[in-house]
Design a protein around this motif. Sequence first.
Motif, short mmCIF file in Angstrom:
data_model
loop_
_atom_site.label_atom_id
_atom_site.label_comp_id
_atom_site.label_asym_id
_atom_site.label_seq_id
_atom_site.Cartn_x
_atom_site.Cartn_y
_atom_site.Cartn_z
N ILE A 256 0.84 -1.20 0.00
CA ILE A 256 0.00 0.00 0.00
C ILE A 256 0.87 1.25 0.00
CG2 ILE A 256 -0.30 0.18 2.54
CD1 ILE A 256 -3.12 0.47 -0.04
N THR A 257 0.50 2.23 -0.82
CA THR A 257 1.27 3.48 -0.87
C THR A 257 0.84 4.39 0.28
OG1 THR A 257 2.05 5.20 -2.37
CG2 THR A 257 -0.30 4.80 -2.38
N ALA A 258 1.62 5.42 0.54
CA ALA A 258 1.23 6.40 1.57
C ALA A 258 -0.12 7.01 1.19
CB ALA A 258 2.29 7.48 1.69
N GLY A 259 -1.01 7.09 2.16
CA GLY A 259 -2.34 7.66 1.90
C GLY A 259 -3.31 6.68 1.27
N GLY A 260 -2.88 5.43 1.10
CA GLY A 260 -3.71 4.45 0.41
C GLY A 260 -4.80 3.82 1.27
N HIS A 261 -5.60 2.99 0.60
CA HIS A 261 -6.74 2.34 1.26
C HIS A 261 -6.62 0.82 1.14
CE1 HIS A 261 -9.02 6.11 1.61
NE2 HIS A 261 -8.40 6.41 0.48
N ILE A 262 -6.65 0.15 2.27
CA ILE A 262 -6.74 -1.32 2.24
C ILE A 262 -8.19 -1.66 2.53
CG2 ILE A 262 -6.06 -3.50 3.33
CD1 ILE A 262 -3.39 -2.21 4.08
N ALA A 263 -8.84 -2.28 1.55
CA ALA A 263 -10.25 -2.62 1.71
C ALA A 263 -10.36 -4.14 1.83
CB ALA A 263 -11.04 -2.12 0.50
N ASN A 264 -10.67 -4.60 3.02
CA ASN A 264 -10.79 -6.05 3.23
C ASN A 264 -12.18 -6.53 2.81
OD1 ASN A 264 -9.67 -8.60 4.62
ND2 ASN A 264 -11.78 -8.41 5.37
N ILE A 265 -12.19 -7.61 2.04
CA ILE A 265 -13.46 -8.29 1.72
C ILE A 265 -13.48 -9.67 2.35
CG2 ILE A 265 -15.07 -9.01 -0.06
CD1 ILE A 265 -13.68 -7.29 -2.09
N LEU A 279 3.23 0.86 9.62
CA LEU A 279 2.12 1.59 9.01
C LEU A 279 1.69 2.85 9.77
CD1 LEU A 279 -0.14 -1.44 7.97
CD2 LEU A 279 1.32 -0.06 6.49
N TRP A 280 2.19 3.02 11.02
CA TRP A 280 1.64 4.08 11.86
C TRP A 280 1.73 5.46 11.22
CZ3 TRP A 280 4.28 8.32 13.65
CH2 TRP A 280 5.69 8.29 13.52
N ASP A 281 2.76 5.70 10.37
CA ASP A 281 2.95 7.04 9.79
C ASP A 281 2.62 7.08 8.31
OD1 ASP A 281 5.01 5.53 8.78
OD2 ASP A 281 6.57 7.01 9.16
N ARG A 282 1.87 6.08 7.81
CA ARG A 282 1.67 5.99 6.35
C ARG A 282 0.34 6.60 5.88
NH1 ARG A 282 5.36 5.27 2.89
NH2 ARG A 282 4.32 3.69 1.64
N ASN A 283 -0.44 7.19 6.80
CA ASN A 283 -1.71 7.86 6.44
C ASN A 283 -2.70 6.94 5.73
OD1 ASN A 283 0.23 9.81 7.04
ND2 ASN A 283 -0.74 11.37 5.75
N ILE A 284 -2.62 5.66 6.04
CA ILE A 284 -3.50 4.73 5.31
C ILE A 284 -4.83 4.55 6.03
CG2 ILE A 284 -1.56 3.46 4.29
CD1 ILE A 284 -2.54 1.18 6.34
#
Length: 346
Positions: A256-265, A279-284
Amino acid sequence: MKALVYYGPGKKAWEEKPKPVIQTATDAVVKILKTTICGTDLHIMKGDMPEVASGRVLGHEGVGVIEEVGSSVSNFKIGDHVIISCVTSCGKCDYCKKGMYSHCENGGWILGYMIDGCQAEYVRIPYADNSLYPIPAGADEEALVMLSDILPTGFECGVLNGQVKPGDTIAIVGAGPVGMAALLTSQFYTPAEIIVIDQDDNRLEVAKTFGATHTINSAKENAIDKVMEITNGKGVDTAIEAVGVPPTFELCQEIITAGGHIANIGVHGKSVVLHMEKLWDRNITITTRLVDTVTTPMLFKTVQSKKIEPKKLITHRFKLDQMMEAYETFGNAAKEKALKVILNNS
Ligand SMILES: NC(=O)c1ccc[n+]([C@@H]2O[C@H](COP(=O)([O-])OP(=O)(O)OC[C@H]3O[C@@H](n4cnc5c(N)ncnc54)[C@H](O)[C@@H]3O)[C@@H](O)[C@H]2O)c1
Ligand SMILES: [Zn+2]
Ligand SMILES: [Zn+2]
Protein backbone atom coordinates in the motif's frame (compact mmCIF):
# COMPACT_ATOMS: atom_id res chain seq x y z
CA MET A 1 -37.62 -31.29 -0.77
CA LYS A 2 -33.91 -31.86 -1.36
CA ALA A 3 -31.27 -29.58 0.23
CA LEU A 4 -27.52 -29.33 0.89
CA VAL A 5 -27.12 -29.88 4.62
CA TYR A 6 -23.98 -28.97 6.61
CA TYR A 7 -22.94 -31.42 9.35
CA GLY A 8 -19.76 -29.81 10.69
CA PRO A 9 -16.33 -29.22 9.08
CA GLY A 10 -15.86 -31.31 5.95
CA LYS A 11 -19.27 -33.02 6.29
CA LYS A 12 -22.26 -32.35 4.09
CA ALA A 13 -25.11 -34.26 2.44
CA TRP A 14 -27.66 -33.69 -0.33
CA GLU A 15 -30.76 -35.03 1.37
CA GLU A 16 -34.46 -34.77 2.13
CA LYS A 17 -35.60 -31.85 4.35
CA PRO A 18 -39.10 -30.55 5.12
CA LYS A 19 -40.23 -27.86 2.66
CA PRO A 20 -40.11 -24.45 4.43
CA VAL A 21 -43.38 -22.77 5.41
CA ILE A 22 -44.40 -19.17 6.19
CA GLN A 23 -43.56 -18.50 9.85
CA THR A 24 -44.45 -14.82 10.10
CA ALA A 25 -46.55 -12.39 8.05
CA THR A 26 -43.46 -10.78 6.47
CA ASP A 27 -42.05 -14.07 5.09
CA ALA A 28 -42.12 -15.44 1.58
CA VAL A 29 -41.35 -18.97 0.44
CA VAL A 30 -39.39 -18.98 -2.82
CA LYS A 31 -38.95 -21.90 -5.18
CA ILE A 32 -35.30 -21.83 -6.26
CA LEU A 33 -34.76 -21.60 -10.02
CA LYS A 34 -30.99 -21.04 -9.97
CA THR A 35 -28.47 -21.04 -7.16
CA THR A 36 -24.70 -21.15 -6.76
CA ILE A 37 -21.85 -21.79 -4.31
CA CYS A 38 -19.81 -19.02 -2.66
CA GLY A 39 -16.24 -18.91 -1.35
CA THR A 40 -17.92 -18.30 2.01
CA ASP A 41 -19.59 -21.73 1.80
CA LEU A 42 -16.08 -23.17 1.39
CA HIS A 43 -14.99 -21.24 4.53
CA ILE A 44 -17.95 -22.77 6.39
CA MET A 45 -17.06 -26.27 5.13
CA LYS A 46 -13.44 -25.69 6.22
CA GLY A 47 -14.63 -24.99 9.78
CA ASP A 48 -13.75 -21.26 9.72
CA MET A 49 -17.25 -20.46 10.99
CA PRO A 50 -17.97 -22.76 13.93
CA GLU A 51 -21.11 -20.76 14.73
CA VAL A 52 -22.91 -22.51 11.84
CA ALA A 53 -25.12 -25.21 13.35
CA SER A 54 -24.98 -28.82 12.26
CA GLY A 55 -28.08 -29.53 10.16
CA ARG A 56 -28.09 -26.09 8.50
CA VAL A 57 -29.03 -25.79 4.81
CA LEU A 58 -26.27 -23.69 3.18
CA GLY A 59 -26.46 -21.15 0.34
CA HIS A 60 -27.19 -17.43 0.19
CA GLU A 61 -27.43 -16.70 -3.53
CA GLY A 62 -30.00 -17.38 -6.19
CA VAL A 63 -33.05 -16.44 -8.18
CA GLY A 64 -36.45 -17.99 -7.79
CA VAL A 65 -40.18 -17.73 -8.12
CA ILE A 66 -42.52 -16.77 -5.27
CA GLU A 67 -44.39 -19.85 -4.07
CA GLU A 68 -46.18 -18.37 -1.07
CA VAL A 69 -46.32 -15.00 0.71
CA GLY A 70 -47.16 -13.98 4.28
CA SER A 71 -50.20 -11.75 4.83
CA SER A 72 -48.24 -8.49 5.14
CA VAL A 73 -45.95 -8.93 2.09
CA SER A 74 -47.06 -6.24 -0.36
CA ASN A 75 -44.25 -5.95 -2.94
CA PHE A 76 -44.51 -9.52 -4.26
CA LYS A 77 -47.18 -12.02 -5.22
CA ILE A 78 -47.22 -15.71 -6.07
CA GLY A 79 -45.51 -16.33 -9.43
CA ASP A 80 -43.21 -13.28 -9.34
CA HIS A 81 -39.59 -13.94 -10.26
CA VAL A 82 -37.10 -12.53 -7.74
CA ILE A 83 -33.43 -12.09 -6.94
CA ILE A 84 -32.68 -13.36 -3.44
CA SER A 85 -30.30 -11.02 -1.61
CA CYS A 86 -27.71 -12.69 0.61
CA VAL A 87 -28.61 -10.10 3.25
CA THR A 88 -32.00 -10.08 4.96
CA SER A 89 -33.20 -6.67 6.13
CA CYS A 90 -36.30 -5.46 7.94
CA GLY A 91 -35.96 -1.89 6.63
CA LYS A 92 -37.10 -0.54 9.99
CA CYS A 93 -34.34 -0.88 12.59
CA ASP A 94 -31.62 1.71 13.32
CA TYR A 95 -29.04 -0.06 11.14
CA CYS A 96 -31.43 -0.47 8.21
CA LYS A 97 -32.30 3.23 8.47
CA LYS A 98 -28.58 3.98 8.08
CA GLY A 99 -28.42 1.76 4.98
CA MET A 100 -26.35 -0.80 6.87
CA TYR A 101 -28.58 -3.77 6.05
CA SER A 102 -25.77 -6.18 6.86
CA HIS A 103 -26.27 -5.40 10.52
CA CYS A 104 -30.08 -5.35 10.49
CA GLU A 105 -31.17 -6.13 14.07
CA ASN A 106 -33.73 -8.57 12.70
CA GLY A 107 -31.68 -10.04 9.87
CA GLY A 108 -28.34 -9.15 8.30
CA TRP A 109 -26.45 -12.04 6.77
CA ILE A 110 -28.40 -14.96 8.21
CA LEU A 111 -29.32 -16.92 5.07
CA GLY A 112 -27.49 -20.24 4.79
CA TYR A 113 -25.71 -19.24 8.00
CA MET A 114 -28.09 -18.72 10.93
CA ILE A 115 -31.22 -19.84 9.05
CA ASP A 116 -31.67 -22.39 6.24
CA GLY A 117 -30.49 -21.13 2.85
CA CYS A 118 -30.84 -21.37 -0.92
CA GLN A 119 -28.99 -24.58 -1.86
CA ALA A 120 -32.35 -26.32 -1.81
CA GLU A 121 -35.54 -26.63 -3.80
CA TYR A 122 -37.29 -24.03 -1.62
CA VAL A 123 -36.19 -21.34 0.81
CA ARG A 124 -38.02 -19.17 3.36
CA ILE A 125 -37.07 -15.49 3.07
CA PRO A 126 -37.85 -13.31 6.10
CA TYR A 127 -38.76 -9.64 5.46
CA ALA A 128 -39.44 -10.51 1.85
CA ASP A 129 -40.46 -6.97 0.85
CA ASN A 130 -36.98 -5.67 1.63
CA SER A 131 -34.83 -8.76 1.01
CA LEU A 132 -35.98 -9.75 -2.49
CA TYR A 133 -35.65 -7.77 -5.72
CA PRO A 134 -38.10 -8.09 -8.64
CA ILE A 135 -36.92 -9.54 -11.96
CA PRO A 136 -38.57 -8.04 -15.02
CA ALA A 137 -39.87 -10.40 -17.72
CA GLY A 138 -37.25 -11.36 -20.28
CA ALA A 139 -34.22 -10.64 -18.06
CA ASP A 140 -31.25 -13.01 -18.17
CA GLU A 141 -31.73 -14.73 -14.84
CA GLU A 142 -28.33 -16.44 -14.85
CA ALA A 143 -26.56 -13.09 -14.89
CA LEU A 144 -28.80 -11.85 -12.08
CA VAL A 145 -27.62 -14.61 -9.71
CA MET A 146 -24.41 -12.56 -9.52
CA LEU A 147 -26.40 -9.77 -7.84
CA SER A 148 -27.28 -11.88 -4.79
CA ASP A 149 -23.82 -11.47 -3.33
CA ILE A 150 -20.66 -11.20 -5.43
CA LEU A 151 -21.35 -7.96 -7.35
CA PRO A 152 -22.50 -5.89 -4.34
CA THR A 153 -19.72 -7.48 -2.26
CA GLY A 154 -16.91 -6.67 -4.68
CA PHE A 155 -18.33 -3.20 -5.26
CA GLU A 156 -19.28 -2.14 -1.72
CA CYS A 157 -16.57 -3.80 0.38
CA GLY A 158 -13.81 -3.46 -2.23
CA VAL A 159 -14.38 -0.60 -4.66
CA LEU A 160 -16.46 1.85 -2.60
CA ASN A 161 -14.65 1.27 0.70
CA GLY A 162 -11.32 1.29 -1.17
CA GLN A 163 -12.27 4.70 -2.65
CA VAL A 164 -11.07 3.81 -6.14
CA LYS A 165 -10.64 6.97 -8.22
CA PRO A 166 -9.86 7.80 -11.87
CA GLY A 167 -6.17 7.32 -12.60
CA ASP A 168 -5.50 5.21 -9.49
CA THR A 169 -3.32 2.15 -9.39
CA ILE A 170 -5.14 -0.63 -7.57
CA ALA A 171 -4.36 -4.21 -6.61
CA ILE A 172 -6.95 -6.93 -6.17
CA VAL A 173 -5.62 -9.87 -4.17
CA GLY A 174 -7.75 -12.92 -4.95
CA ALA A 175 -9.23 -13.61 -8.39
CA GLY A 176 -12.19 -15.67 -7.24
CA PRO A 177 -15.70 -14.56 -8.19
CA VAL A 178 -15.63 -11.83 -5.53
CA GLY A 179 -12.25 -10.47 -6.64
CA MET A 180 -13.52 -10.59 -10.25
CA ALA A 181 -16.63 -8.66 -9.21
CA ALA A 182 -14.34 -6.00 -7.70
CA LEU A 183 -12.36 -6.03 -10.96
CA LEU A 184 -15.49 -5.48 -13.08
CA THR A 185 -17.02 -2.78 -10.88
CA SER A 186 -13.75 -0.92 -10.17
CA GLN A 187 -13.79 0.03 -13.85
CA PHE A 188 -16.83 2.29 -13.26
CA TYR A 189 -14.14 4.64 -11.88
CA THR A 190 -11.48 4.14 -14.60
CA PRO A 191 -8.42 3.31 -12.49
CA ALA A 192 -5.26 3.55 -14.63
CA GLU A 193 -3.69 0.26 -13.55
CA ILE A 194 -5.38 -2.82 -12.11
CA ILE A 195 -3.01 -5.48 -10.76
CA VAL A 196 -4.67 -8.82 -9.99
CA ILE A 197 -2.82 -11.27 -7.73
CA ASP A 198 -3.69 -14.95 -7.26
CA GLN A 199 -2.05 -18.38 -7.33
CA ASP A 200 -4.26 -19.76 -10.09
CA ASP A 201 -2.98 -19.10 -13.62
CA ASN A 202 -6.34 -19.82 -15.20
CA ARG A 203 -8.11 -17.23 -13.03
CA LEU A 204 -5.35 -14.73 -13.79
CA GLU A 205 -5.86 -15.30 -17.53
CA VAL A 206 -9.59 -14.65 -17.08
CA ALA A 207 -8.79 -11.50 -15.08
CA LYS A 208 -6.87 -10.15 -18.09
CA THR A 209 -9.92 -10.57 -20.30
CA PHE A 210 -11.95 -8.64 -17.67
CA GLY A 211 -9.63 -5.63 -17.65
CA ALA A 212 -6.64 -6.44 -15.42
CA THR A 213 -3.63 -4.51 -16.75
CA HIS A 214 -1.15 -6.74 -14.85
CA THR A 215 -1.41 -10.14 -13.22
CA ILE A 216 0.91 -11.73 -10.68
CA ASN A 217 1.00 -15.39 -9.68
CA SER A 218 2.13 -15.02 -6.06
CA ALA A 219 2.97 -18.74 -5.84
CA LYS A 220 5.55 -18.36 -8.61
CA GLU A 221 6.88 -14.81 -8.20
CA ASN A 222 7.49 -12.39 -5.37
CA ALA A 223 4.29 -10.34 -5.41
CA ILE A 224 5.70 -7.47 -3.33
CA ASP A 225 8.72 -6.99 -5.63
CA LYS A 226 6.53 -7.23 -8.70
CA VAL A 227 4.02 -4.64 -7.45
CA MET A 228 6.88 -2.28 -6.52
CA GLU A 229 8.36 -2.73 -9.99
CA ILE A 230 5.03 -1.87 -11.64
CA THR A 231 4.46 1.16 -9.38
CA ASN A 232 8.02 2.58 -9.46
CA GLY A 233 8.56 1.62 -5.85
CA LYS A 234 5.50 3.50 -4.58
CA GLY A 235 2.86 0.80 -4.04
CA VAL A 236 -0.84 0.92 -4.88
CA ASP A 237 -3.50 3.50 -4.00
CA THR A 238 -6.02 0.78 -3.13
CA ALA A 239 -5.40 -2.84 -2.14
CA ILE A 240 -8.51 -5.00 -2.13
CA GLU A 241 -8.19 -8.23 -0.12
CA ALA A 242 -10.55 -10.86 -1.59
CA VAL A 243 -9.18 -14.12 -0.17
CA GLY A 244 -9.54 -14.17 3.62
CA VAL A 245 -6.24 -15.67 4.84
CA PRO A 246 -3.41 -13.97 6.85
CA PRO A 247 -0.76 -13.92 4.04
CA THR A 248 -2.99 -11.99 1.65
CA PHE A 249 -3.98 -9.36 4.22
CA GLU A 250 -0.29 -8.99 5.11
CA LEU A 251 0.54 -8.64 1.42
CA CYS A 252 -1.92 -5.73 1.20
CA GLN A 253 -0.03 -4.03 4.06
CA GLU A 254 3.26 -4.44 2.15
CA ILE A 255 2.06 -2.99 -1.14
CA ILE A 256 0.00 0.00 0.00
CA THR A 257 1.27 3.48 -0.87
CA ALA A 258 1.23 6.40 1.57
CA GLY A 259 -2.34 7.66 1.90
CA GLY A 260 -3.71 4.45 0.41
CA HIS A 261 -6.74 2.34 1.26
CA ILE A 262 -6.74 -1.32 2.24
CA ALA A 263 -10.25 -2.62 1.71
CA ASN A 264 -10.79 -6.05 3.23
CA ILE A 265 -13.46 -8.29 1.72
CA GLY A 266 -12.26 -11.76 2.75
CA VAL A 267 -13.94 -13.70 5.54
CA HIS A 268 -11.14 -14.42 8.04
CA GLY A 269 -11.07 -17.44 10.30
CA LYS A 270 -7.70 -16.64 11.91
CA SER A 271 -5.95 -13.64 13.49
CA VAL A 272 -3.86 -11.49 11.18
CA VAL A 273 -0.77 -9.47 12.12
CA LEU A 274 -1.28 -5.73 11.73
CA HIS A 275 2.14 -4.16 11.16
CA MET A 276 1.63 -0.90 13.05
CA GLU A 277 5.41 -0.55 13.37
CA LYS A 278 5.50 0.01 9.59
CA LEU A 279 2.12 1.59 9.01
CA TRP A 280 1.64 4.08 11.86
CA ASP A 281 2.95 7.04 9.79
CA ARG A 282 1.67 5.99 6.35
CA ASN A 283 -1.71 7.86 6.44
CA ILE A 284 -3.50 4.73 5.31
CA THR A 285 -7.08 3.66 5.86
CA ILE A 286 -8.11 0.08 6.55
CA THR A 287 -11.75 -0.85 6.11
CA THR A 288 -13.78 -3.98 6.77
CA ARG A 289 -17.35 -4.57 5.69
CA LEU A 290 -20.02 -7.17 5.49
CA VAL A 291 -21.83 -6.55 2.23
CA ASP A 292 -24.87 -4.33 2.80
CA THR A 293 -26.46 -4.95 -0.62
CA VAL A 294 -27.55 -1.29 -0.71
CA THR A 295 -26.12 -0.97 -4.21
CA THR A 296 -28.05 -3.94 -5.63
CA PRO A 297 -30.66 -1.80 -7.48
CA MET A 298 -27.91 0.34 -9.05
CA LEU A 299 -25.84 -2.72 -10.01
CA PHE A 300 -28.97 -4.35 -11.45
CA LYS A 301 -29.19 -1.48 -13.96
CA THR A 302 -25.56 -1.88 -15.00
CA VAL A 303 -26.11 -5.60 -15.61
CA GLN A 304 -29.38 -5.03 -17.51
CA SER A 305 -27.71 -2.46 -19.77
CA LYS A 306 -24.67 -4.76 -20.18
CA LYS A 307 -22.27 -2.10 -18.86
CA ILE A 308 -20.88 -5.06 -16.97
CA GLU A 309 -21.34 -8.70 -17.96
CA PRO A 310 -21.03 -10.86 -14.86
CA LYS A 311 -22.48 -13.82 -16.75
CA LYS A 312 -18.98 -14.35 -18.14
CA LEU A 313 -17.99 -15.49 -14.64
CA ILE A 314 -20.10 -18.63 -15.03
CA THR A 315 -17.91 -21.57 -16.01
CA HIS A 316 -19.98 -24.61 -15.02
CA ARG A 317 -23.66 -25.48 -15.07
CA PHE A 318 -25.28 -28.33 -13.14
CA LYS A 319 -28.73 -29.60 -12.31
CA LEU A 320 -29.74 -28.73 -8.74
CA ASP A 321 -29.51 -32.38 -7.65
CA GLN A 322 -25.86 -32.47 -8.81
CA MET A 323 -25.04 -30.27 -5.80
CA MET A 324 -22.33 -32.55 -4.40
CA GLU A 325 -20.58 -32.62 -7.79
CA ALA A 326 -20.84 -28.83 -8.03
CA TYR A 327 -19.14 -28.49 -4.61
CA GLU A 328 -16.36 -30.82 -5.83
CA THR A 329 -15.86 -28.64 -8.90
CA PHE A 330 -15.96 -25.28 -7.09
CA GLY A 331 -13.80 -26.68 -4.26
CA ASN A 332 -11.14 -27.69 -6.82
CA ALA A 333 -11.42 -24.49 -8.81
CA ALA A 334 -7.83 -24.39 -10.07
CA LYS A 335 -7.94 -27.96 -11.40
CA GLU A 336 -11.46 -27.60 -12.81
CA LYS A 337 -10.89 -24.07 -14.19
CA ALA A 338 -14.01 -23.04 -12.29
CA LEU A 339 -15.23 -19.59 -11.34
CA LYS A 340 -18.95 -19.38 -10.70
CA VAL A 341 -21.02 -22.56 -10.90
CA ILE A 342 -24.76 -22.41 -11.58
CA LEU A 343 -27.23 -25.02 -10.37
CA ASN A 344 -30.50 -25.14 -12.27
CA ASN A 345 -33.72 -26.43 -10.73
CA SER A 346 -35.60 -27.63 -13.75
N1 LIG B 1 -17.26 -9.31 3.28
C1 LIG B 1 -18.31 -9.90 2.72
O1 LIG B 1 -19.45 -9.47 2.89
C2 LIG B 1 -18.11 -11.12 1.86
C3 LIG B 1 -19.17 -11.56 1.04
C4 LIG B 1 -18.94 -12.65 0.17
C5 LIG B 1 -17.72 -13.29 0.16
N2 LIG B 1 -16.73 -12.86 1.01
C6 LIG B 1 -15.41 -13.50 1.04
O2 LIG B 1 -14.66 -13.06 -0.08
C7 LIG B 1 -13.60 -13.99 -0.31
C8 LIG B 1 -13.54 -14.38 -1.78
O3 LIG B 1 -14.71 -15.09 -2.15
P1 LIG B 1 -14.74 -15.96 -3.50
O4 LIG B 1 -16.10 -16.53 -3.66
O5 LIG B 1 -14.15 -15.18 -4.61
O6 LIG B 1 -13.74 -17.14 -3.03
P2 LIG B 1 -12.80 -18.16 -3.82
O7 LIG B 1 -12.38 -19.17 -2.80
O8 LIG B 1 -13.43 -18.62 -5.08
O9 LIG B 1 -11.54 -17.25 -4.26
C9 LIG B 1 -10.43 -17.02 -3.48
C10 LIG B 1 -9.21 -16.85 -4.40
O10 LIG B 1 -8.06 -16.61 -3.59
C11 LIG B 1 -6.95 -17.29 -4.16
N3 LIG B 1 -5.97 -17.50 -3.10
C12 LIG B 1 -6.01 -18.37 -2.08
N4 LIG B 1 -4.92 -18.25 -1.29
C13 LIG B 1 -4.17 -17.28 -1.86
C14 LIG B 1 -2.91 -16.69 -1.52
N5 LIG B 1 -2.22 -17.08 -0.45
N6 LIG B 1 -2.45 -15.71 -2.32
C15 LIG B 1 -3.14 -15.28 -3.41
N7 LIG B 1 -4.34 -15.79 -3.76
C16 LIG B 1 -4.84 -16.78 -2.99
C17 LIG B 1 -7.53 -18.57 -4.71
O11 LIG B 1 -6.73 -19.10 -5.73
C18 LIG B 1 -8.88 -18.07 -5.25
O12 LIG B 1 -8.82 -17.72 -6.62
C19 LIG B 1 -13.87 -15.18 0.63
O13 LIG B 1 -13.10 -15.02 1.79
C20 LIG B 1 -15.34 -14.99 0.95
O14 LIG B 1 -15.68 -15.62 2.15
C21 LIG B 1 -16.91 -11.78 1.84
ZN1 LIG C 1 -21.28 -15.29 -0.45
ZN1 LIG D 1 -33.34 -3.91 10.04
